[in-house]
Design an enzyme around this catalytic site. Structure first.
Site, PDB file in Angstrom:
ATOM      1  N   ARG A 307       0.879  -1.464   0.189  1.00 14.20           N
ATOM      2  CA  ARG A 307      -0.243  -0.018   0.204  1.00 14.20           C
ATOM      3  C   ARG A 307       1.073   1.038   0.334  1.00 14.20           C
ATOM      4  O   ARG A 307       2.222   1.136   0.576  1.00 14.20           O
ATOM      5  CB  ARG A 307      -1.034   0.163   0.892  1.00 14.20           C
ATOM      6  CG  ARG A 307      -2.339  -1.172   1.026  1.00 14.20           C
ATOM      7  CD  ARG A 307      -3.398  -0.475  -0.048  1.00 14.20           C
ATOM      8  NE  ARG A 307      -4.512  -0.805   0.258  1.00 14.20           N
ATOM      9  CZ  ARG A 307      -4.460  -2.124  -1.137  1.00 14.20           C
ATOM     10  NH1 ARG A 307      -3.340  -2.674  -1.356  1.00 14.20           N
ATOM     11  NH2 ARG A 307      -5.563  -3.043  -1.329  1.00 14.20           N
ATOM     12  N   GLU A 336      -4.681   7.344  -4.875  1.00 15.45           N
ATOM     13  CA  GLU A 336      -5.228   6.622  -6.101  1.00 15.45           C
ATOM     14  C   GLU A 336      -6.516   7.205  -7.123  1.00 15.45           C
ATOM     15  O   GLU A 336      -7.647   6.478  -5.916  1.00 15.45           O
ATOM     16  CB  GLU A 336      -5.136   4.506  -6.039  1.00 15.45           C
ATOM     17  CG  GLU A 336      -3.430   4.406  -5.208  1.00 15.45           C
ATOM     18  CD  GLU A 336      -3.462   2.829  -5.511  1.00 15.45           C
ATOM     19  OE1 GLU A 336      -4.777   2.275  -6.095  1.00 15.45           O
ATOM     20  OE2 GLU A 336      -2.625   2.167  -5.106  1.00 15.45           O
ATOM     21  N   HIS A 355      -1.088  -0.319 -10.339  1.00 14.11           N
ATOM     22  CA  HIS A 355      -2.356  -0.846  -8.944  1.00 14.11           C
ATOM     23  C   HIS A 355      -2.642  -2.289  -9.758  1.00 14.11           C
ATOM     24  O   HIS A 355      -3.645  -2.603  -9.537  1.00 14.11           O
ATOM     25  CB  HIS A 355      -2.993   0.092  -8.187  1.00 14.11           C
ATOM     26  CG  HIS A 355      -3.086  -1.214  -7.362  1.00 14.11           C
ATOM     27  ND1 HIS A 355      -4.090  -0.591  -5.544  1.00 14.11           N
ATOM     28  CD2 HIS A 355      -3.825  -2.395  -6.758  1.00 14.11           C
ATOM     29  CE1 HIS A 355      -4.073  -0.934  -5.041  1.00 14.11           C
ATOM     30  NE2 HIS A 355      -4.301  -2.135  -5.574  1.00 14.11           N
TER      31      HIS A 355
HETATM   32  N1  LIG Z   1      -0.913  -4.286  -4.780  1.00 15.66           N
HETATM   33  C1  LIG Z   1      -1.797  -5.021  -5.169  1.00 15.66           C
HETATM   34  O1  LIG Z   1      -2.641  -4.992  -6.173  1.00 15.66           O
HETATM   35  C2  LIG Z   1      -2.562  -6.366  -3.999  1.00 15.66           C
HETATM   36  C3  LIG Z   1      -1.446  -5.498  -2.919  1.00 15.66           C
HETATM   37  N2  LIG Z   1      -1.446  -6.217  -1.412  1.00 15.66           N
HETATM   38  C4  LIG Z   1      -1.692  -6.381  -0.221  1.00 15.66           C
HETATM   39  O2  LIG Z   1      -0.478  -6.508  -0.353  1.00 15.66           O
HETATM   40  C5  LIG Z   1      -0.175  -6.378   1.655  1.00 15.66           C
HETATM   41  C6  LIG Z   1      -0.677  -7.550   1.879  1.00 15.66           C
HETATM   42  O3  LIG Z   1      -1.005  -8.471   2.101  1.00 15.66           O
HETATM   43  P1  LIG Z   1      -0.842 -10.376   2.160  1.00 15.66           P
HETATM   44  O4  LIG Z   1       0.520 -11.103   1.801  1.00 15.66           O
HETATM   45  O5  LIG Z   1      -2.331 -10.680   1.416  1.00 15.66           O
HETATM   46  O6  LIG Z   1      -1.643 -10.177   4.082  1.00 15.66           O
HETATM   47  P2  LIG Z   1      -1.516 -10.856   4.988  1.00 15.66           P
HETATM   48  O7  LIG Z   1      -1.867 -10.744   6.218  1.00 15.66           O
HETATM   49  O8  LIG Z   1      -0.872 -12.777   4.779  1.00 15.66           O
HETATM   50  O9  LIG Z   1       0.560 -10.379   5.147  1.00 15.66           O
HETATM   51  C7  LIG Z   1       0.772  -9.547   5.990  1.00 15.66           C
HETATM   52  C8  LIG Z   1       2.194  -9.523   6.974  1.00 15.66           C
HETATM   53  O10 LIG Z   1       2.198  -8.186   8.134  1.00 15.66           O
HETATM   54  C9  LIG Z   1       3.028  -8.107   8.823  1.00 15.66           C
HETATM   55  N3  LIG Z   1       3.265  -6.848   9.567  1.00 15.66           N
HETATM   56  C10 LIG Z   1       2.282  -6.771  10.276  1.00 15.66           C
HETATM   57  N4  LIG Z   1       2.704  -5.472  10.515  1.00 15.66           N
HETATM   58  C11 LIG Z   1       4.493  -5.203  10.215  1.00 15.66           C
HETATM   59  C12 LIG Z   1       5.717  -4.709  10.233  1.00 15.66           C
HETATM   60  N5  LIG Z   1       5.215  -3.522  11.045  1.00 15.66           N
HETATM   61  N6  LIG Z   1       6.325  -4.396  10.287  1.00 15.66           N
HETATM   62  C13 LIG Z   1       6.666  -5.558   9.362  1.00 15.66           C
HETATM   63  N7  LIG Z   1       5.804  -6.557   9.192  1.00 15.66           N
HETATM   64  C14 LIG Z   1       4.506  -6.667   9.385  1.00 15.66           C
HETATM   65  C15 LIG Z   1       1.940  -8.977   9.187  1.00 15.66           C
HETATM   66  O11 LIG Z   1       2.703  -9.974  10.605  1.00 15.66           O
HETATM   67  C16 LIG Z   1       1.734 -10.813   7.676  1.00 15.66           C
HETATM   68  O12 LIG Z   1       2.447 -11.652   8.074  1.00 15.66           O
HETATM   69  C17 LIG Z   1      -1.455  -5.398   1.972  1.00 15.66           C
HETATM   70  O13 LIG Z   1      -1.148  -4.675   2.346  1.00 15.66           O
HETATM   71  C18 LIG Z   1      -2.499  -5.954   0.350  1.00 15.66           C
HETATM   72  O14 LIG Z   1      -3.275  -5.184   0.860  1.00 15.66           O
HETATM   73  C19 LIG Z   1      -2.310  -7.909  -1.666  1.00 15.66           C
HETATM   74  C20 LIG Z   1      -2.849  -8.102  -3.363  1.00 15.66           C
HETATM   75  C21 LIG Z   1      -2.544  -7.419  -4.160  1.00 15.66           C
HETATM   76  O1  LIG Z   2      -6.596  -7.136  -2.558  1.00 19.35           O
HETATM   77  C1  LIG Z   2      -6.007  -5.799  -2.556  1.00 19.35           C
HETATM   78  O2  LIG Z   2      -5.249  -5.684  -2.034  1.00 19.35           O
HETATM   79  C2  LIG Z   2      -5.468  -5.468  -4.140  1.00 19.35           C
HETATM   80  O3  LIG Z   2      -4.638  -4.516  -3.721  1.00 19.35           O
HETATM   81  C3  LIG Z   2      -6.118  -5.337  -5.582  1.00 19.35           C
HETATM   82  O4  LIG Z   2      -6.606  -5.030  -5.497  1.00 19.35           O
HETATM   83  P1  LIG Z   2      -7.478  -4.436  -6.830  1.00 19.35           P
HETATM   84  O5  LIG Z   2      -8.294  -5.637  -6.895  1.00 19.35           O
HETATM   85  O6  LIG Z   2      -6.839  -5.335  -8.272  1.00 19.35           O
HETATM   86  O7  LIG Z   2      -8.301  -3.233  -7.495  1.00 19.35           O
END
Ligand SMILES: NC(=O)C1=CN([C@@H]2O[C@H](COP(=O)(O)OP(=O)(O)OC[C@H]3O[C@@H](n4cnc5c(N)ncnc54)[C@H](O)[C@@H]3O)[C@@H](O)[C@H]2O)C=CC1
Ligand SMILES: O=C(O)C(=O)COP(=O)(O)O
Length: 620
Positions: A307, A336, A355
């Site tokens: 994010r 965004e 994104h």
């Molecule tokens: N760019 C995109 O399209 C996408 C972005 N995302 C984003 O990616 C991120 C991660 O998603 P997931 O892996 O599914 O979530 P998740 O919840 O499985 O993993 C997040 C990890 O971050 C850790 N964490 C929390 N606070 C922390 C800190 N201060 N320092 C270090 N680690 C910390 C947690 O312990 C957890 O293991 C989210 O912000 C999600 O919204 C996810 C999917 C697509």
């Molecule tokens: O699943 C997430 O957290 C994402 O950031 C993906 O976003 P999107 O569904 O591609 O708009």
């Protein structure tokens, strides 16, 4: 037996026994065993969904939510509004049970005008589901489906107030996001986007776009959750040395992938490349700022597919201009879409994508099916494992139990906020002290609440009664429970105390570490309000409301006044204050309940009092 008593009933029947529950391998509707008559009613009430207006009986095969239609009346198909591009496979699933309207690219005003005609709304990250939208949908809108992980675009509080269930699709785009992270890493290192633009502009600039190699370089993964661990796996395949920082991840999960968990400072200092995969929370907001960029190697390269808000974008521009950060590759932005004249986006050493992390054909198909099924299930009143705002327990069960449920969650929240360092959480133990008959203590709900408290503040996962054990297992959290009999037969309260213990973990507050090296917090309910009664070896007594400052100091007169004055001067209202010490004149801790968060300067002033050895601010 009362509903709440039924909730605490147990099939085990042995006092003071220790047992470790293995979380179920597959997610299934929970079966809660009850020992007494009346329990079934309580069980069905627990399992009914948040918007439940009709208590159901256990004889019903499916549970329903908020339907006032009788079973004999012909049911009209629900109407589903899909506000952003959703994979065809998901649309097909939706069409099997609903009238579906796809209205992509609506303005906020168009969405407001339309939403009241629908039972469910499906969005991705580009639609803001505001309080206004939820209020406009009141009366009809029952479900909001987020086809993806992050729900920062949905006003959860307003959804809950409107009785609207929010479900997401947390796993189907994990691999896509990880692959995009790797794609950006490689593109950035080899100047792919810059060279591509130059060549299309007629410039053949081989010398200008010499890149750097990935093999043998150190990659720091910040946030070792679903996406971060998949990035680690792939980076190992590229021959990178992978280190990771995640204070809440189990070290054995990292070891199994060949990544070493290290502290924040070590990760950013050692890395040639840094990839961000933590959720945006108050603790991670702008955690990459002038100070942290200053501690990185000169020439570090940064990837962000998490994010935008975890980076102070102005500070990143400064670090890019100075050469401290050689390159950045960004998929996400604080706002965004970012402004057209954004210095960051236009910077020549920055590679950007709009994104796209979740945007693969496969992920979008998976996400679409996952969300369509979740929305369908929610509309039919079934349990939703991916419900984001489902309360754990409906009102009728909550009456007696509410403060214990809240206590369990708050102790979990408190304990996890005390964690620091690189070792990760190795194990969680919850100890319940109760005077009730052992048969009357089924701790499933309380265990789920402790899990919720530990997981939600630090992840993008939302925990409810259905998914608590599954979530704990998925995150490698082993939750052991012990029940201790309290010798007070006359006690009416279901529980005397709850202890949450995080084993062998480093803490931001050394005073929270018990003799055995564990973070320990204990609480009990007093006059219906959850109280914190023990921190590490210290006894305190502070109501768990608002926020908390824990402060360890040399036991000497005048400390309460000094700290109280500093807070008073800055207009911070103290709701509770309690001092506990191990022995006179040695060390003491002060637990101070505050209504609002003191600013940085106020906290620094408290830290500067000579007798204060350490302090920490915790959000409840
Ligand atoms: N760019 C995109 O399209 C996408 C972005 N995302 C984003 O990616 C991120 C991660 O998603 P997931 O892996 O599914 O979530 P998740 O919840 O499985 O993993 C997040 C990890 O971050 C850790 N964490 C929390 N606070 C922390 C800190 N201060 N320092 C270090 N680690 C910390 C947690 O312990 C957890 O293991 C989210 O912000 C999600 O919204 C996810 C999917 C697509
Ligand atoms: O699943 C997430 O957290 C994402 O950031 C993906 O976003 P999107 O569904 O591609 O708009």
């Amino acid at each position: 037996m009362s509903a709440s008593r039924a909730l605490l009933s147990s099939p085990h029947g042995v006092a003071s026994r220790t047992f470790t529950r293995a979380a179920p391998a597959r997610l299934a509707a929970p079966s809660i065993p009850f020992a007494r008559s009346g329990a079934l009613r309580a069980r069905s009430a627990i399992l009914s969904s948040p918007a439940a207006t009709v208590p159901v009986t256990s004889a019903e095969p499916k549970r329903r939510i908020s339907h006032s239609v009788s079973d004999s009346a012909p049911l009209a198909k629900p109407a589903v509004l899909v506000a952003e591009k959703l994979g065809e496979a998901g649309l097909e699933v939706l069409r099997q049970f609903a009238d579906v309207e796809c209205a992509y690219g609506m303005s906020p005003a168009e969405l407001l005008a339309k939403v009241a005609q629908f039972d469910a709304l499906i969005v991705r990250s580009g639609t803001k589901v505001t309080r206004g939208v939820l209020e406009a949908g009141r009366g009809r809108l029952r479900v909001v489906g987020r086809a993806g992980v992050g729900i920062d675009n949905v006003d959860l509080q307003a959804a809950t107030e409107a009785g609207c269930l929010v479900v997401n699709a947390p796993t189907a785009n994990t691999v896509a996001a990880a692959e995009h992270g790797i794609a950006l890493l490689a593109c950035m290192a080899r100047n792919v986007s810059q060279a591509d633009a130059a060549l299309k502009a007629g410039k053949w600039q081989r010398a200008k776009y010499v890149g750097v190699s990935l093999v043998g370089k150190t990659l720091a993964i910040m946030g070792f959750g679903k996406v971060g661990s998949e990035v680690a796996r792939r980076a190992k395949g590229l021959g990178m040395h992978v280190i990771a920082h995640d204070p809440y991840a189990p070290a054995d999960k990292a070891r199994a992938i060949g990544a070493e968990l290290v502290s924040f400072e070590e990760a950013i200092a050692k890395a040639d490349f840094i990839s961000l995969h933590m959720p945006l929370t108050p603790a991670t907001s702008k955690v990459f700022n002038d100070e942290s960029f200053g501690k990185m190697k000169t020439g570090v390269r940064i990837v962000n597919v998490a994010r935008g808000g975890v980076i102070d974008e102005d500070a990143l521009v400064r670090a890019l201009d100075s050469g401290k950060v050689a390159q950045a590759a960004l998929d996400v932005f604080t706002v965004e879409p970012p402004a057209k004249d954004s210095k960051l986006v236009l910077h020549e050493n920055v590679t950007v994508t709009p994104h796209l992390g979740a945007s693969t054909v496969e992920a979008q198909e998976g996400v679409a099916i996952e969300i369509a099924e979740a929305v369908g299930g929610a509309l039919r009143g079934e349990l939703a494992a991916t419900a984001v705002n489902a309360p754990m327990v409906p009102a009728e069960v909550m009456s007696e139990l509410a403060p214990y449920v809240s206590l369990a969650e708050k102790l979990g929240r408190l304990a996890v906020q005390l964690v620091a360092g690189e070792s990760g959480i190795k194990g969680v133990k919850v100890v319940y002290t109760s005077a009730r008959d052992p048969d009357d203590l089924d701790t499933r709900l309380l265990r789920a609440m402790v899990t919720k408290g530990i997981v939600e503040p630090v992840s993008s996962t939302f925990v409810n009664l259905v998914n608590a054990d599954y979530t704990a297992k998925q995150r490698g959290l082993r939750i052991a429970e012990e029940r201790v009999s309290h010798d007070n037969a006359a006690a009416e309260a279901p529980l005397e105390s709850i202890q949450v213990r995080l084993s062998h973990v480093q803490s931001r507050f050394a005073g929270a570490i018990s003799d055995g090296g564990d973070i320990v917090v204990v609480g009990r309910v007093k006059y219906g309000v959850p109280h914190l009664t023990v921190v590490g070896p210290y006894e305190v007594d502070v109501s768990l409301e608002g926020n908390l400052i824990l402060c360890r100091q040399v036991d000497q007169p005048g400390m309460i006044g000094k700290v109280g004055n500093i807070l008073g001067e800055r207009n911070v209202n103290v709701s509770f204050m309690s001092v506990g010490r191990t022995s006179r004149g040695k060390q003491a801790i002060m637990a101070i309940g505050v209504d609002e968060e003191p600013d940085k300067k106020t906290l620094e002033k408290i830290g500067a009092i000579p007798a204060v050895e350490e302090f920490v601010f915790l959000e409840l």
